[in-house]
Design a protein around this motif. Structure first.
Motif, PDB file in Angstrom:
ATOM      1  N   ALA A  38       0.827  -1.205   0.000  1.00 36.19           N
ATOM      2  CA  ALA A  38       0.000   0.000   0.000  1.00 36.19           C
ATOM      3  C   ALA A  38       0.862   1.256   0.000  1.00 36.19           C
ATOM      4  N   GLU A  39       1.918   1.239   0.787  1.00 36.97           N
ATOM      5  CA  GLU A  39       2.826   2.379   0.867  1.00 36.97           C
ATOM      6  C   GLU A  39       3.501   2.633  -0.478  1.00 36.97           C
ATOM      7  N   ALA A  40       3.959   1.560  -1.138  1.00 41.17           N
ATOM      8  CA  ALA A  40       4.653   1.705  -2.419  1.00 41.17           C
ATOM      9  C   ALA A  40       3.706   2.171  -3.516  1.00 41.17           C
ATOM     10  N   LEU A  41       2.498   1.608  -3.550  1.00 35.31           N
ATOM     11  CA  LEU A  41       1.525   2.026  -4.558  1.00 35.31           C
ATOM     12  C   LEU A  41       1.152   3.492  -4.370  1.00 35.31           C
ATOM     13  N   ASP A  42       1.020   3.909  -3.124  1.00 34.51           N
ATOM     14  CA  ASP A  42       0.699   5.301  -2.847  1.00 34.51           C
ATOM     15  C   ASP A  42       1.850   6.216  -3.256  1.00 34.51           C
ATOM     16  N   ALA A  43       3.090   5.792  -2.960  1.00 40.24           N
ATOM     17  CA  ALA A  43       4.259   6.615  -3.295  1.00 40.24           C
ATOM     18  C   ALA A  43       4.396   6.818  -4.795  1.00 40.24           C
ATOM     19  N   LEU A  44       4.000   5.818  -5.573  1.00 39.24           N
ATOM     20  CA  LEU A  44       4.102   5.902  -7.039  1.00 39.24           C
ATOM     21  C   LEU A  44       2.806   6.378  -7.685  1.00 39.24           C
ATOM     22  N   ASP A  45       1.823   6.727  -6.855  1.00 39.99           N
ATOM     23  CA  ASP A  45       0.544   7.265  -7.332  1.00 39.99           C
ATOM     24  C   ASP A  45      -0.188   6.276  -8.247  1.00 39.99           C
ATOM     25  N   ILE A  46      -0.165   4.986  -7.867  1.00 35.23           N
ATOM     26  CA  ILE A  46      -0.851   3.965  -8.665  1.00 35.23           C
ATOM     27  C   ILE A  46      -1.733   3.084  -7.791  1.00 35.23           C
ATOM     28  N   ALA A  47      -2.177   3.604  -6.651  1.00 30.89           N
ATOM     29  CA  ALA A  47      -3.030   2.802  -5.764  1.00 30.89           C
ATOM     30  C   ALA A  47      -4.289   2.346  -6.478  1.00 30.89           C
ATOM     31  N   ALA A  48      -4.813   3.171  -7.387  1.00 28.07           N
ATOM     32  CA  ALA A  48      -6.040   2.818  -8.099  1.00 28.07           C
ATOM     33  C   ALA A  48      -5.830   1.664  -9.071  1.00 28.07           C
ATOM     34  N   LEU A  49      -4.577   1.318  -9.341  1.00 26.37           N
ATOM     35  CA  LEU A  49      -4.273   0.249 -10.300  1.00 26.37           C
ATOM     36  C   LEU A  49      -3.994  -1.084  -9.619  1.00 26.37           C
ATOM     37  N   ALA A  50      -4.159  -1.175  -8.307  1.00 28.48           N
ATOM     38  CA  ALA A  50      -3.727  -2.357  -7.556  1.00 28.48           C
ATOM     39  C   ALA A  50      -4.229  -3.662  -8.162  1.00 28.48           C
ATOM     40  N   GLY A  51      -5.484  -3.723  -8.555  1.00 31.54           N
ATOM     41  CA  GLY A  51      -6.050  -4.962  -9.062  1.00 31.54           C
ATOM     42  C   GLY A  51      -5.960  -5.130 -10.561  1.00 31.54           C
ATOM     43  N   ARG A  52      -5.349  -4.180 -11.252  1.00 27.82           N
ATOM     44  CA  ARG A  52      -5.335  -4.240 -12.718  1.00 27.82           C
ATOM     45  C   ARG A  52      -4.302  -5.248 -13.219  1.00 27.82           C
ATOM     46  N   PRO A  53      -4.642  -6.036 -14.231  1.00 21.98           N
ATOM     47  CA  PRO A  53      -3.653  -6.950 -14.819  1.00 21.98           C
ATOM     48  C   PRO A  53      -2.477  -6.157 -15.398  1.00 21.98           C
ATOM     49  N   THR A  54      -1.274  -6.640 -15.176  1.00 19.31           N
ATOM     50  CA  THR A  54      -0.105  -5.898 -15.627  1.00 19.31           C
ATOM     51  C   THR A  54      -0.053  -5.772 -17.149  1.00 19.31           C
ATOM     52  N   HIS A  55      -0.647  -6.742 -17.866  1.00 19.95           N
ATOM     53  CA  HIS A  55      -0.582  -6.661 -19.328  1.00 19.95           C
ATOM     54  C   HIS A  55      -1.533  -5.620 -19.902  1.00 19.95           C
ATOM     55  N   LEU A  56      -2.374  -5.035 -19.058  1.00 19.46           N
ATOM     56  CA  LEU A  56      -3.283  -3.990 -19.516  1.00 19.46           C
ATOM     57  C   LEU A  56      -2.801  -2.586 -19.132  1.00 19.46           C
ATOM     58  N   LEU A  57      -1.603  -2.495 -18.582  1.00 16.56           N
ATOM     59  CA  LEU A  57      -1.070  -1.197 -18.169  1.00 16.56           C
ATOM     60  C   LEU A  57      -0.437  -0.474 -19.351  1.00 16.56           C
ATOM     61  N   SER A  58      -0.464   0.859 -19.303  1.00 15.65           N
ATOM     62  CA  SER A  58       0.299   1.651 -20.262  1.00 15.65           C
ATOM     63  C   SER A  58       1.786   1.532 -19.934  1.00 15.65           C
ATOM     64  N   TYR A  59       2.613   2.011 -20.854  1.00 20.52           N
ATOM     65  CA  TYR A  59       4.066   1.931 -20.617  1.00 20.52           C
ATOM     66  C   TYR A  59       4.456   2.689 -19.351  1.00 20.52           C
ATOM     67  N   GLY A  60       3.919   3.904 -19.197  1.00 20.64           N
ATOM     68  CA  GLY A  60       4.243   4.678 -18.004  1.00 20.64           C
ATOM     69  C   GLY A  60       3.764   4.006 -16.736  1.00 20.64           C
ATOM     70  N   GLN A  61       2.601   3.373 -16.777  1.00 20.54           N
ATOM     71  CA  GLN A  61       2.100   2.648 -15.609  1.00 20.54           C
ATOM     72  C   GLN A  61       2.969   1.440 -15.296  1.00 20.54           C
ATOM     73  N   ARG A  62       3.466   0.777 -16.325  1.00 22.09           N
ATOM     74  CA  ARG A  62       4.363  -0.366 -16.090  1.00 22.09           C
ATOM     75  C   ARG A  62       5.672   0.104 -15.459  1.00 22.09           C
ATOM     76  N   LYS A  63       6.164   1.265 -15.902  1.00 21.92           N
ATOM     77  CA  LYS A  63       7.370   1.832 -15.289  1.00 21.92           C
ATOM     78  C   LYS A  63       7.142   2.070 -13.799  1.00 21.92           C
ATOM     79  N   ARG A  64       6.008   2.680 -13.473  1.00 23.08           N
ATOM     80  CA  ARG A  64       5.726   2.994 -12.080  1.00 23.08           C
ATOM     81  C   ARG A  64       5.532   1.725 -11.250  1.00 23.08           C
ATOM     82  N   THR A  65       4.929   0.713 -11.843  1.00 22.55           N
ATOM     83  CA  THR A  65       4.737  -0.550 -11.126  1.00 22.55           C
ATOM     84  C   THR A  65       6.081  -1.211 -10.831  1.00 22.55           C
ATOM     85  N   ALA A  66       6.987  -1.190 -11.806  1.00 24.93           N
ATOM     86  CA  ALA A  66       8.316  -1.772 -11.582  1.00 24.93           C
ATOM     87  C   ALA A  66       9.048  -1.039 -10.462  1.00 24.93           C
ATOM     88  N   ILE A  67       8.948   0.289 -10.450  1.00 23.66           N
ATOM     89  CA  ILE A  67       9.596   1.060  -9.379  1.00 23.66           C
ATOM     90  C   ILE A  67       8.927   0.780  -8.043  1.00 23.66           C
TER      91      ILE A  67
END
Length: 287
Positions: free
Chosen positions: A124-153
């Motif tokens: 929760a802390e990491a998702l909040d820090a990267l501003d992607i908490a709303a994406l928690a349940g989203r399949p990774t293959h449906l993410l945009s490139y920028g969202q995938r970057k943020r998820t990796a970080i």
């Protein structure tokens, strides 16, 4: 006597199988609390250096230390290192593998054997820090490139490392995505994370970094970013161009607008503010 670097390589050398030395006799420090930009031409050894710092590679000669203590490359030693240093590679698709964002970010903390409640808190802390908490349940293959970057970080941040090493984190992002990521990195630094960024973008390095390290054929040259990135001799040796901000500062000093000791512009906004001050008659002294 000064405190040891948080993470350091001493006399480090490395060569890939049947190849020449990529790094030879290298001394390299990561100082806590300093934003460090790592720059060099393709083939200069940036990726190898980052993997040596994060324990993905072991130097053939020399040693890696954390707070002055040599790193051991057994399971215990590498676990300790990876709770100190986390590397995020350039292509997020090389790092993401779980079905959802939340599952991917939780992988590292789970591997540490942490209690479920602690894992959930870190995710929760990491998702909040990267501003992607709303994406928690989203399949990774449906993410945009920028969202995938943020998820990796976020996956690296969930390990709560003291040092975050990023390989070309802004590559492939549009200007808005770059700005959002830089704001995120500023937030991580404010929370106490030391950030190292490998980049080819000298303008970004001048704007963002406290210190710059240039990998050249004759060794690494490290110092305050405004100083190192104004050295045309070092930049030429590293295969890099002069940042526009350094060129603008040189021109302004030559025209007597800035004194030698006054900081030069690092961003277009800095230059615009300086120009506005000159128009108002308050910036001519360079003070």
């Amino acid at each position: 006597m000064s405190e040891p670097a948080l993470v350091a390589l001493r006399g480090a050398s490395f060569a890939y199988e049947d190849g020449p030395a990529v790094i030879g006799g290298l001394d390299f420090d990561i100082r806590e609390g300093r934003a460090l930009a790592l720059l060099g031409r393709n083939g200069s050894g940036k990726t190898t250096l980052m993997r040596l710092l994060s324990g993905g590679l072991k130097p053939h000669e020399g040693r890696l230390t954390v707070e002055g203590r040599p790193v051991s490359y057994d399971r215990t030693g590498l676990t300790r290192l990876r709770t100190t240093v986390q590397l995020v590679v350039q292509d997020p698709d090389d790092q993401l593998f779980a079905a959802s964002v939340e599952q991917d970010v939780s992988f590292g903390p789970l591997n540490l054997g942490l209690p479920d409640a602690e894992v959930r808190a870190r995710v929760a802390e990491a998702l909040d820090a990267l501003d992607i908490a709303a994406l928690a349940g989203r399949p990774t293959h449906l993410l945009s490139y920028g969202q995938r970057k943020r998820t990796a970080i976020a996956g690296a941040v969930a390990m709560r490392p003291r040092v975050l090493v990023l390989d070309e984190p802004t590559a492939g992002l549009d200007p808005d995505g770059q700005e959002r990521l830089l704001t995120t990195l500023d937030g991580l630094r404010a929370r106490g994370t030391t950030v190292v960024m490998a980049t080819h973008d000298v303008d970004l390095a001048l704007r963002w970094a406290d210190d710059a390290a240039l990998l050249t054929p004759t060794g690494v040259r490290t110092g305050p970013a405004p100083t190192v990135l104004a050295r045309t001799d070092l930049l030429r040796e590293a295969g890099l161009r002069l940042p526009w901000g350094a060129a603008a500062a040189a021109l302004l000093r030559a025209q007597g607008v800035l004194t030698e000791s006054a900081p030069g512009p690092r961003t277009p906004d800095d230059l615009a503010a300086l120009a506005a001050g000159l128009r108002l008659g308050t910036g001519g002294s360079g003070a």
